[in-house]
Design an enzyme around this catalytic site. Sequence first.
Site, short mmCIF file in Angstrom:
data_model
loop_
_atom_site.label_atom_id
_atom_site.label_comp_id
_atom_site.label_asym_id
_atom_site.label_seq_id
_atom_site.Cartn_x
_atom_site.Cartn_y
_atom_site.Cartn_z
N GLY A 1 -12.41 -4.62 1.72
CA GLY A 1 -13.69 -4.27 1.60
C GLY A 1 -14.30 -3.07 0.62
NE ARG B 1 -4.27 -1.75 1.95
CZ ARG B 1 -5.17 -1.83 2.70
NH1 ARG B 1 -5.09 -1.63 3.78
NH2 ARG B 1 -6.44 -2.52 2.34
CE LYS C 1 -17.21 -12.21 11.57
NZ LYS C 1 -17.68 -10.86 11.99
N GLY D 1 -6.21 -8.71 1.62
CA GLY D 1 -4.75 -8.68 2.20
C GLY D 1 -4.05 -10.16 2.04
#
Length: 395
Positions: free
Chosen positions: A375, A38, A199, A352
């Site tokens: 996200g 990043r 999830k 990630g």
Amino acid sequence: MGRLRTIDDLGDLDGRRVLVRADFNVPLEDGKVGDDLRITATLPTIKELRGRGAALVLATHLGRPRGKPTNELRLNPVAARLEEVGGFSVRKLDEVIGPEVTRVCAGMGRGDVILLENLRFDPGEEANDPDFAAALAALADAYIDDAFGAAHRPHASVTGVAERLPSAAGLLMHREVEVLSRLLVGPEKPFVAILGGAKVSDKLGVVQSLLERVDGILVGGAMAFTFIASRGGRVGDSLIEAEQLDQVRETLAAADAAGVRVMLPQDVVAAEEATETAHRQTVLAQEIPDGLKGLDVGPATVREFARALEGARTVFWNGPMGVFELEPFSKGTRAVAKAVATIDAFTVVGGGDSVAAIRALGFDRAVDHLSTGGGASLEFLEGRDLPGIAVLRES
């Protein structure tokens, strides 16, 4: 929707201060940056602005300090790594806003680079407090957002500052939007998506959106067990989200109706606990014994997933296939990384752990795009107009 404003739209930047919202939310290991993707991804924007004679005030968040200064989340390691990979001096400040910050910024010259302290040390950041946004905006003459990974957050440094200064998207932000839009509008077929992670609730929205565009979806990671359980499979003590079972069944029915093949793991590597030393065994994914948890996709699944990727012309991968951070349960993620990197397709990897796997294997240059947004990438692919992007568009 209007186009994203560019650096060129800000006019002559020579001698002007530019507040650059970067996403330097990087992993720290023993006080040093563990993965600098990043940081390096924003270097083209930083170098472009410095080349135009601008003075740069860089702002980023790191971790979740919840509005309070936390020594472990100070940005000193980030400043050191930025200086090392950028080849220019970086002055790290110990505060986000305040009289000293204002004084130092006022004395900046052409090409100077300052890094403010962690934005989330101030509760005004996540609250999008207008006074905090105004204080940040007062530090500069113009604003560039290059933090795609935070574009889904309506925070002060993302939307509040952009509303108060002449603003535009950085080079990384433009690239992210361009590439991900290519997945949404007219992707080359066959298009295969690979989704993993813990999830299912984090991914159902993007699954439903992708059903209109993809030819197949490969599901791994812990989220697969909610899918398997929804079809009556026995998943032992594996992680499932029981409240999502009905929605998963509806999603699978929608996939069948759309002619989209959803592939679930055939076998998994299971153990009692996710530890380096746990006794492991490979079992059928729909017949996991009680007391065992599925912690990685198994060898048969890896072969099936690799076969499903053969002939694909577009591939999107987000999320690991297992507990990637533990070596005994990393083989599935690594195998998928190799498969994605070696096929002849337009390949985009986000999240990630997926990106870390590609980079760890040295395949990062074999992939067309490594997205810096986890996200944010998923919400973009759900078709949402992210607040940090919307505010940078021409009206």
